[in-house]
Design an enzyme around this catalytic site. Sequence first.
Site, PDB file in Angstrom:
ATOM      1  N   GLN A 125       0.799  -1.225   0.000  1.00 21.93           N
ATOM      2  CA  GLN A 125       0.000   0.000   0.000  1.00 21.93           C
ATOM      3  C   GLN A 125       0.837   1.283   0.000  1.00 21.93           C
ATOM      4  O   GLN A 125       0.505   2.250  -0.688  1.00 21.93           O
ATOM      5  CB  GLN A 125      -1.025   0.008   1.131  1.00 21.93           C
ATOM      6  CG  GLN A 125      -0.530  -0.255   2.513  1.00 21.93           C
ATOM      7  CD  GLN A 125      -1.683  -0.281   3.536  1.00 21.93           C
ATOM      8  OE1 GLN A 125      -2.761   0.243   3.299  1.00 21.93           O
ATOM      9  NE2 GLN A 125      -1.435  -0.893   4.671  1.00 21.93           N
ATOM     10  N   TYR A 159       8.411  -7.988   5.218  1.00 14.03           N
ATOM     11  CA  TYR A 159       7.502  -9.017   5.724  1.00 14.03           C
ATOM     12  C   TYR A 159       6.708  -8.323   6.825  1.00 14.03           C
ATOM     13  O   TYR A 159       7.266  -7.945   7.849  1.00 14.03           O
ATOM     14  CB  TYR A 159       8.296 -10.192   6.276  1.00 14.03           C
ATOM     15  CG  TYR A 159       7.447 -11.359   6.747  1.00 14.03           C
ATOM     16  CD1 TYR A 159       7.442 -12.568   6.047  1.00 14.03           C
ATOM     17  CD2 TYR A 159       6.649 -11.261   7.880  1.00 14.03           C
ATOM     18  CE1 TYR A 159       6.662 -13.642   6.475  1.00 14.03           C
ATOM     19  CE2 TYR A 159       5.858 -12.322   8.310  1.00 14.03           C
ATOM     20  CZ  TYR A 159       5.872 -13.507   7.606  1.00 14.03           C
ATOM     21  OH  TYR A 159       5.097 -14.560   8.027  1.00 14.03           O
ATOM     22  N   TYR A 210       8.449  -9.323  14.509  1.00  9.16           N
ATOM     23  CA  TYR A 210       8.393  -8.374  13.388  1.00  9.16           C
ATOM     24  C   TYR A 210       9.147  -7.092  13.756  1.00  9.16           C
ATOM     25  O   TYR A 210       9.994  -6.608  12.996  1.00  9.16           O
ATOM     26  CB  TYR A 210       6.934  -8.059  13.043  1.00  9.16           C
ATOM     27  CG  TYR A 210       6.755  -6.815  12.217  1.00  9.16           C
ATOM     28  CD1 TYR A 210       7.127  -6.789  10.875  1.00  9.16           C
ATOM     29  CD2 TYR A 210       6.208  -5.653  12.775  1.00  9.16           C
ATOM     30  CE1 TYR A 210       6.975  -5.637  10.114  1.00  9.16           C
ATOM     31  CE2 TYR A 210       6.044  -4.506  12.021  1.00  9.16           C
ATOM     32  CZ  TYR A 210       6.428  -4.499  10.693  1.00  9.16           C
ATOM     33  OH  TYR A 210       6.286  -3.362   9.953  1.00  9.16           O
TER      34      TYR A 210
END
Length: 283
Positions: free
Chosen positions: A11, A61, A125
């Site tokens: 995005q 990721y 993450y």
Amino acid sequence: MKVLVTGADGQLGYDVVKKLKELNIEHIGVDKEDFDLTNENETKEFILDYKPDVIVHCAAYTDVDQAEVERELCYKVNVEGTKYAAEAAKELGAKMLYISTDYVFDGQGEEPFKVTDQPNPINYYGETKYQGEQEVQKLLDKYFIVRTSWVFGAHGDNFVKTMLELGKERDEISVVADQYGSPTYTGDLAKLIVEMIKTDKYGAYHATNEGFCSWYEFAKLIFEASNMDVKVKPINSQMFETEAKRPKNSRLSKFSLNNKFEHLVNFKKAIYKFIKTNKEFII
């Protein structure tokens, strides 16, 4: 100026490419189909062949929960892939802008985190994104690290689109009310990124739309802006279990950004602008 944008199908990358196109800046947007970021030879060969002046590294990721399970892949993309791109930038003498996240912080306290605060990720993450930052800083002098949060845009999946879809199906939705941050519209952030890479104002920045809210308050605003009659029920994050821990405080201080660049508008204005220009999501 010749720009290479990774993660062009995500995005933010999508909107960066769109903005470069609008401004007639020479560029290429690349994604998984062009080269495998986890493959050192493929990555470097593509970048060195294109010879960009700037690499805007949006590829990552980003599945926060799945990252706890697919740790090896997450590490390869977010750390090793970033390292390969930075090494190619170094060889070319190119600038690099690396997109990072509020998840590098532990979310303790209620004060906005400054760029100088020590990162302390509480999920994998966030850990890999912080390690990616370190690779960029270690290898390059001409870099921008841009930490952002709660991103939404027209291309790809995000909280705003999820709420709008759920609002078509339900009269009431429960949303976490004890996690705070700044929603960030990719259209606004992409414009800032393009302005940033034209300069030599290198360093780390926090870049989000102005203002703070909880996910609960954000959801209420989304339905208000789209004229949808949906009741939003506040819940505690402990009632909504996820694989990865989320920081309760994702507020980011934009002091360093606002000293050097034009600040982004308040997130409330951004969400109304997004809804107004993307009415297909609420039909």
